[in-house]
Scaffold this motif. Sequence first.
Motif, PDB file in Angstrom:
ATOM      1  N   ALA A  97      15.895 -23.212   1.509  1.00  0.00           N
ATOM      2  CA  ALA A  97      14.726 -23.012   2.361  1.00  0.00           C
ATOM      3  C   ALA A  97      14.269 -24.334   2.974  1.00  0.00           C
ATOM      4  O   ALA A  97      13.933 -24.406   4.156  1.00  0.00           O
ATOM      5  N   VAL A  98      14.284 -25.378   2.157  1.00  0.00           N
ATOM      6  CA  VAL A  98      13.822 -26.683   2.639  1.00  0.00           C
ATOM      7  C   VAL A  98      14.740 -27.201   3.737  1.00  0.00           C
ATOM      8  O   VAL A  98      14.293 -27.642   4.803  1.00  0.00           O
ATOM      9  N   LEU A  99      16.058 -27.115   3.479  1.00  0.00           N
ATOM     10  CA  LEU A  99      17.006 -27.651   4.466  1.00  0.00           C
ATOM     11  C   LEU A  99      16.977 -26.857   5.761  1.00  0.00           C
ATOM     12  O   LEU A  99      17.240 -27.395   6.834  1.00  0.00           O
ATOM     13  N   ASN A 100      16.656 -25.555   5.651  1.00  0.00           N
ATOM     14  CA  ASN A 100      16.634 -24.735   6.867  1.00  0.00           C
ATOM     15  C   ASN A 100      15.276 -24.715   7.548  1.00  0.00           C
ATOM     16  O   ASN A 100      15.138 -24.133   8.616  1.00  0.00           O
ATOM     17  N   SER A 101      14.265 -25.326   6.903  1.00  0.00           N
ATOM     18  CA  SER A 101      12.949 -25.274   7.535  1.00  0.00           C
ATOM     19  C   SER A 101      12.945 -26.126   8.788  1.00  0.00           C
ATOM     20  O   SER A 101      13.656 -27.130   8.885  1.00  0.00           O
ATOM     21  N   SER A 102      12.145 -25.684   9.733  1.00  0.00           N
ATOM     22  CA  SER A 102      12.151 -26.368  11.039  1.00  0.00           C
ATOM     23  C   SER A 102      11.621 -27.786  10.917  1.00  0.00           C
ATOM     24  O   SER A 102      11.826 -28.611  11.793  1.00  0.00           O
ATOM     25  N   LEU A 103      10.919 -28.080   9.814  1.00  0.00           N
ATOM     26  CA  LEU A 103      10.324 -29.414   9.689  1.00  0.00           C
ATOM     27  C   LEU A 103      11.232 -30.386   8.949  1.00  0.00           C
ATOM     28  O   LEU A 103      10.920 -31.572   8.849  1.00  0.00           O
ATOM     29  N   PHE A 104      12.356 -29.906   8.424  1.00  0.00           N
ATOM     30  CA  PHE A 104      13.157 -30.795   7.595  1.00  0.00           C
ATOM     31  C   PHE A 104      13.730 -31.970   8.380  1.00  0.00           C
ATOM     32  O   PHE A 104      13.471 -33.136   8.051  1.00  0.00           O
ATOM     33  N   TRP A 105      14.476 -31.667   9.445  1.00  0.00           N
ATOM     34  CA  TRP A 105      15.098 -32.780  10.172  1.00  0.00           C
ATOM     35  C   TRP A 105      14.087 -33.669  10.861  1.00  0.00           C
ATOM     36  O   TRP A 105      14.202 -34.897  10.791  1.00  0.00           O
ATOM     37  N   PRO A 106      13.054 -33.063  11.501  1.00  0.00           N
ATOM     38  CA  PRO A 106      12.034 -33.977  12.054  1.00  0.00           C
ATOM     39  C   PRO A 106      11.442 -34.901  10.997  1.00  0.00           C
ATOM     40  O   PRO A 106      11.242 -36.093  11.258  1.00  0.00           O
ATOM     41  N   SER A 107      11.212 -34.378   9.787  1.00  0.00           N
ATOM     42  CA  SER A 107      10.594 -35.258   8.785  1.00  0.00           C
ATOM     43  C   SER A 107      11.587 -36.312   8.290  1.00  0.00           C
ATOM     44  O   SER A 107      11.191 -37.431   7.976  1.00  0.00           O
ATOM     45  N   MET A 108      12.878 -35.956   8.250  1.00  0.00           N
ATOM     46  CA  MET A 108      13.885 -36.967   7.906  1.00  0.00           C
ATOM     47  C   MET A 108      13.886 -38.078   8.951  1.00  0.00           C
ATOM     48  O   MET A 108      13.875 -39.273   8.624  1.00  0.00           O
ATOM     49  N   VAL A 109      13.916 -37.655  10.226  1.00  0.00           N
ATOM     50  CA  VAL A 109      13.959 -38.645  11.309  1.00  0.00           C
ATOM     51  C   VAL A 109      12.699 -39.504  11.277  1.00  0.00           C
ATOM     52  O   VAL A 109      12.763 -40.732  11.390  1.00  0.00           O
ATOM     53  N   ASN A 110      11.537 -38.849  11.075  1.00  0.00           N
ATOM     54  CA  ASN A 110      10.295 -39.616  11.029  1.00  0.00           C
ATOM     55  C   ASN A 110      10.289 -40.597   9.869  1.00  0.00           C
ATOM     56  O   ASN A 110       9.818 -41.730  10.004  1.00  0.00           O
ATOM     57  N   THR A 111      10.791 -40.156   8.711  1.00  0.00           N
ATOM     58  CA  THR A 111      10.847 -41.054   7.559  1.00  0.00           C
ATOM     59  C   THR A 111      11.688 -42.275   7.900  1.00  0.00           C
ATOM     60  O   THR A 111      11.307 -43.413   7.612  1.00  0.00           O
ATOM     61  N   ALA A 112      12.839 -42.030   8.553  1.00  0.00           N
ATOM     62  CA  ALA A 112      13.718 -43.143   8.913  1.00  0.00           C
ATOM     63  C   ALA A 112      13.034 -44.067   9.916  1.00  0.00           C
ATOM     64  O   ALA A 112      13.026 -45.295   9.746  1.00  0.00           O
ATOM     65  N   LEU A 113      12.426 -43.477  10.959  1.00  0.00           N
ATOM     66  CA  LEU A 113      11.778 -44.312  11.988  1.00  0.00           C
ATOM     67  C   LEU A 113      10.610 -45.095  11.378  1.00  0.00           C
ATOM     68  O   LEU A 113      10.443 -46.289  11.631  1.00  0.00           O
ATOM     69  N   PHE A 114       9.820 -44.408  10.574  1.00  0.00           N
ATOM     70  CA  PHE A 114       8.665 -45.036   9.942  1.00  0.00           C
ATOM     71  C   PHE A 114       9.114 -46.206   9.069  1.00  0.00           C
ATOM     72  O   PHE A 114       8.545 -47.302   9.129  1.00  0.00           O
ATOM     73  N   THR A 115      10.172 -45.967   8.286  1.00  0.00           N
ATOM     74  CA  THR A 115      10.633 -46.999   7.364  1.00  0.00           C
ATOM     75  C   THR A 115      11.233 -48.188   8.113  1.00  0.00           C
ATOM     76  O   THR A 115      10.853 -49.338   7.877  1.00  0.00           O
ATOM     77  N   VAL A 116      12.148 -47.890   9.031  1.00  0.00           N
ATOM     78  CA  VAL A 116      12.817 -48.977   9.754  1.00  0.00           C
ATOM     79  C   VAL A 116      11.799 -49.760  10.587  1.00  0.00           C
ATOM     80  O   VAL A 116      11.763 -50.992  10.551  1.00  0.00           O
ATOM     81  N   GLY A 117      10.939 -49.040  11.298  1.00  0.00           N
ATOM     82  CA  GLY A 117       9.944 -49.711  12.145  1.00  0.00           C
ATOM     83  C   GLY A 117       9.014 -50.578  11.314  1.00  0.00           C
ATOM     84  O   GLY A 117       8.759 -51.747  11.641  1.00  0.00           O
ATOM     85  N   SER A 118       8.507 -50.009  10.213  1.00  0.00           N
ATOM     86  CA  SER A 118       7.559 -50.765   9.386  1.00  0.00           C
ATOM     87  C   SER A 118       8.216 -52.024   8.848  1.00  0.00           C
ATOM     88  O   SER A 118       7.638 -53.111   8.883  1.00  0.00           O
ATOM     89  N   ILE A 119       9.436 -51.855   8.327  1.00  0.00           N
ATOM     90  CA  ILE A 119      10.064 -52.988   7.662  1.00  0.00           C
ATOM     91  C   ILE A 119      10.450 -54.067   8.648  1.00  0.00           C
ATOM     92  O   ILE A 119      10.254 -55.253   8.388  1.00  0.00           O
ATOM     93  N   ALA A 120      10.971 -53.655   9.808  1.00  0.00           N
ATOM     94  CA  ALA A 120      11.331 -54.656  10.812  1.00  0.00           C
ATOM     95  C   ALA A 120      10.094 -55.483  11.176  1.00  0.00           C
ATOM     96  O   ALA A 120      10.135 -56.716  11.185  1.00  0.00           O
TER      97      ALA A 120
END
Lengths: 330, 287
Positions: A97-120
């Motif tokens: 259910a989690v992997l198929n939820s419409s929010l899963f990939w957006p939240s993965m991408v946001n986590t990546a952007l948030f992390t990379v942006g913050s750390i840089a």
Amino acid sequence: MTPQRVSETAPEAFPGTRPAPTTAAPTPGALPPVRTRKRLTREGVVRLLFVAPAALYLLLFFGYPVVKNVTMSLQAYTTKTFFTGEAPWVGLANYEAVLNSSLFWPSMVNTALFTVGSIAGQFLIGLALACFFKRRFPLSNFLRSMLLLPWLLPLIVSSATWRSILDQDSGILNRFLGTFGLDAVPWLTSPSVALIAVVLVNIWVGIPFNVTIIYGGLQDIPDELYEAGALDGATGWKAFWNITLPNLKPVISVVLVLGVVYTIKVLDIILGLTNGGPANATQTLSIRSYQESFINFEFGAGAAFSNILILISLVFAVIYLRANRRAVDE
Amino acid sequence: MTTLEAPALSVPAQRRAGRQRTRSAGYTALGIVFLAVMLFPVYWMVNASLQPSGNTLNASFFPWNPSFDGYARAISEQGANLVTSLIISLGTVVFSLLVAAPAAYALAQFRFRWVNIALLAILISQMIPGIVIANALYAAYNDLGLLNSIPGLILADATHAIPFVILIMRAFMIAIPTSIVEAARVDGAGLVRAFVSIVLPISRNSLITAGLFAFLFSWSDFLFALTLTTTDEVRPVTLGIYQYLGTQVSNWSAVMATAVLSSLPAIALLILAQKFIAAGATGGAVK
């Protein structure tokens, strides 16, 4: 928590620790010489009692939650569970259910952007400030320690303050930009800008941590290296590229990896600024986990998100331990 | 000599020709500018808390006519929550030090064979996301009746502190010469007695550092306040601020006044106990 937990990295404290994941035994060779095995004396029991409370606490408050999240994620653990006490096993249905939820990939991408942006941002500004404060000048120590303040404030206080600063109509930032004739930016209300705003605030929060650790690393580079470099004509930027950066490498890898581990779990800042909105633009894995568990009362799904988060942390924990070992080797 | 050091920013570089004294004055000025930029949000928080209008709409750059209405409202609405936070934070300090100090000493001095594994486990425990702990504790606390309770929050908040306290105190205690304790042991003191009457007094500074950070971690806690309370019976001030933010902020001066009051411990400790804070910030960090 956030980047502000000072990591007790102390590489020298782990002479023989293998960079293996969790329960790997340390290399036998690195142990202090094993004395002849003695029987459990009264003294031995007292010694164990020194660590027993802490060991028990760590098991109950870190070990148990990790295990419990795994079992919860395999159960239909909902509001009903709290009344009936029943949480039927559902296998991998929560993950599906989690992997198929419409929010899963957006939240993965946001986590990546948030992390990379913050750390840089934190790292580059932290490095620049650390280099600046390495020059001794009147008040340099005082100014550097005052810089710690954003790191010591409760995150929710920082979120509240930034929310007033970033307010579209009345916030001081837009009023400031307005004096240059710029249009008001809907920092926290537009889905296309909100993530950037959240990253900017998190950079602000993380700078002191980065300055502190990088400054410590700079202090450990012997002056002779710079003196020798100067004889070969390495000054200014040349010295920075050829002396400072290579010598700082172990510290840099540790600060970056720790930054990742602490940033992917950030919750307070995002909840305080946007609550994951607008239009889910700032949903990250930890926000998903929180909202599934504590807003939707779908603890099974929340735990599934948590476990994905743990898995990512674990990968970086391993990288961290490797980087740490390299720091010891060098 | 200065020119040989790591180059920083270009402005000072232009002053290379200047005299040493003007140069370092320039650095100080630049350092003040950097600090001012970094701390501007803190200034703005204080400024906004003193604005009379109740919102920041027409907030002037300086509170020329300071109004304390925001504080009056903050104290009447959040005063009890501040006290709750204070009790929980002090409780966390006591509990964390009681549990962690003996363990730190043992890991520093007792030469257990599994010290490395224990340290690795503590290090990894610091990396576990708080939401993981909250997910599991909610269910457990629900069964144990620890939701909405001060002891429940103290125990949960100690997860922020205990691994940190163990590691930082161990880093200090590893430097205690064994001869000191051995001398006491020869005189007939037991392990516990030696720990209490010799090790702890010697470790006073590290105890203070660890205690201050345990306090700040617990005072700042938001996650457990949010997830492990369901009523307003027990409500730490961080949660109070969050609820202000949730209910369509109309009175910014009260929100910011609460924020200022919640920042007081951090500000006070940074100024009054700078030595200890600096030790905690750098102690044990990558060197």
